[in-house]
Each structure stands twice: as C-alpha cells, then as structure tokens.
Write an enzyme that holds these catalytic residues in place. Structure first.
Site, PDB file in Angstrom:
ATOM      1  N   THR A 199      36.392  -1.796   0.496  1.00  0.00           N
ATOM      2  CA  THR A 199      37.678  -2.307   0.041  1.00  0.00           C
ATOM      3  C   THR A 199      38.725  -1.781   1.007  1.00  0.00           C
ATOM      4  O   THR A 199      38.513  -0.797   1.709  1.00  0.00           O
ATOM      5  CB  THR A 199      38.026  -1.859  -1.397  1.00  0.00           C
ATOM      6  OG1 THR A 199      38.049  -0.438  -1.452  1.00  0.00           O
ATOM      7  CG2 THR A 199      37.038  -2.420  -2.403  1.00  0.00           C
ATOM      8  N   SER A 200      39.869  -2.461   1.031  1.00  0.00           N
ATOM      9  CA  SER A 200      40.908  -2.093   1.983  1.00  0.00           C
ATOM     10  C   SER A 200      41.687  -0.855   1.591  1.00  0.00           C
ATOM     11  O   SER A 200      42.182  -0.129   2.438  1.00  0.00           O
ATOM     12  CB  SER A 200      41.879  -3.261   2.173  1.00  0.00           C
ATOM     13  OG  SER A 200      41.183  -4.368   2.697  1.00  0.00           O
ATOM     14  N   THR A 201      41.822  -0.624   0.284  1.00  0.00           N
ATOM     15  CA  THR A 201      42.629   0.516  -0.157  1.00  0.00           C
ATOM     16  C   THR A 201      41.921   1.286  -1.262  1.00  0.00           C
ATOM     17  O   THR A 201      41.037   0.765  -1.943  1.00  0.00           O
ATOM     18  CB  THR A 201      43.997   0.055  -0.700  1.00  0.00           C
ATOM     19  OG1 THR A 201      43.782  -0.732  -1.881  1.00  0.00           O
ATOM     20  CG2 THR A 201      44.778  -0.744   0.318  1.00  0.00           C
TER      21      THR A 201
END
Length: 189
Positions: A8-10
């Site tokens: 996931t990006s964050t």
C-alpha cells in the site's frame, strides 16, 4: 512455490494491506513480502521478493498496480522474473486471473497495465485541473509545510550540535529541509 507481494502507498491503508495478505494466503502463498511505500519510492520488499524467488516459483500480487508504476516498469519486472524462470500471477483482474506462464497471460497483463497507466494519467490530469480551478477561485491552500512547522525543533537540535542527518531522522523530515531551515536562520530569514 507461490510468493506473495503486498503493498500500500501509505501506513494509513492498513485495511488494504490486510485484504491483500488475506487474498495472497487464500491463493496459497507460502511466503509473503509486504511494505507500505509509494510506488515511486524504493520498494525494498519487492526487491526482496524477487531475490527470494527461484526457478519454477510464481510471484503473486493482487493487482498490477501493487507491483508496477507503469507499463514499462511492469515489463521490466516481468523480464527480470522471466530471466530467473519465475512466473507472475495477478489475482484481481475482473474475476479472472492472469498468469504470465502463457503468451496470452503476458499479453493480457501488458494490456491491462496500459489501461491502468492511462487511468492514472487521467486522474492526475483531473487533479491538476481541479487545483488550477481552486487557485483561480482563491480556494487552494496547498499542502501544509510540515518541515517549516518543525523549524524550532530543528534549530534547537542544531544548537545542541546534533548532525543534520540525525535531526532529519528524529523529526521525520528531509535532510534538505533541515539544511534549508538552518540556512534560513543563519541568514536571518
């Protein structure tokens, strides 16, 4: 052996990461590598998954955008895997799976990657248009400057002779921001 890769990006996307882990386990992945980093950042766990994979293994991801940032990136990753004799399997493709062990699977993944890249370009274009409109209407504030908000902390640590790299690490800001704050203070800005 099936090797999973989840990203996931964050850090705020914990539910998304958990869903990927669940889907990869259901797909039979014996080893899963995971990380929470932007696709444009350094993806250490992706590299570890590729290094871990051996001839005859299959790297499994839930969606192509979890693995690659563009069609060129996807093709480069596929070439690396193919050179090692490792297949790539993508689970979430509209109810179907794509497996690069077949020519059709490789073609489908390339086409779907192109569509995903096109969708991202359109999204970024709409975002830029929205920002331009908000600026024109005087409603755009921009992102809050996080490093400048920590200026007092930076200067206090600098006065205590803490090295700039350590200041950046402790405060979670970029080293360049630390130098900018210190330089601005020395110029009286």
């Amino acid at each position: 052996m099936f090797i999973g890769y989840a990203r996931t990006s964050t850090a705020e996307q914990e539910a998304g990461l958990e869903a990927q882990r669940r889907d990869l386990a259901t797909a039979g992945c014996e080893q899963t590598f995971q990380e929470q980093v932007s696709s444009i950042g350094k993806r250490d766990q992706m590299e570890a998954a590729i290094a871990f994979a051996r001839q005859g293994d299959t790297l499994v991801v839930t969606r192509p955008d979890r693995l690659a940032r563009s069609v060129a990136d996807m093709l480069a990753i596929m070439a690396r895997l193919e050179a090692k004799g490792v297949a790539l399997r993508v689970l979430s493709m509209g109810g179907a799976e794509v497996d690069t062990n077949t020519p059709t699977g490789r073609m489908m993944l390339t086409m779907l990657g192109a569509v995903a890249e096109f969708e991202r370009a359109l999204m970024l274009e709409r975002q830029r248009e929205g920002i331009a409109k908000a600026k024109k209407e005087g409603r755009y504030k921009g992102r809050a400057p996080t490093a400048q908000a920590k200026g007092a902390d930076v200067l206090a640590m600098h006065a205590e002779k803490v090295p700039p790299t350590e200041i950046a690490r402790r405060l979670g800001i970029g080293r360049a921001s630390v130098y900018r704050i210190i330089g601005g203070a020395s110029r009286g800005a």
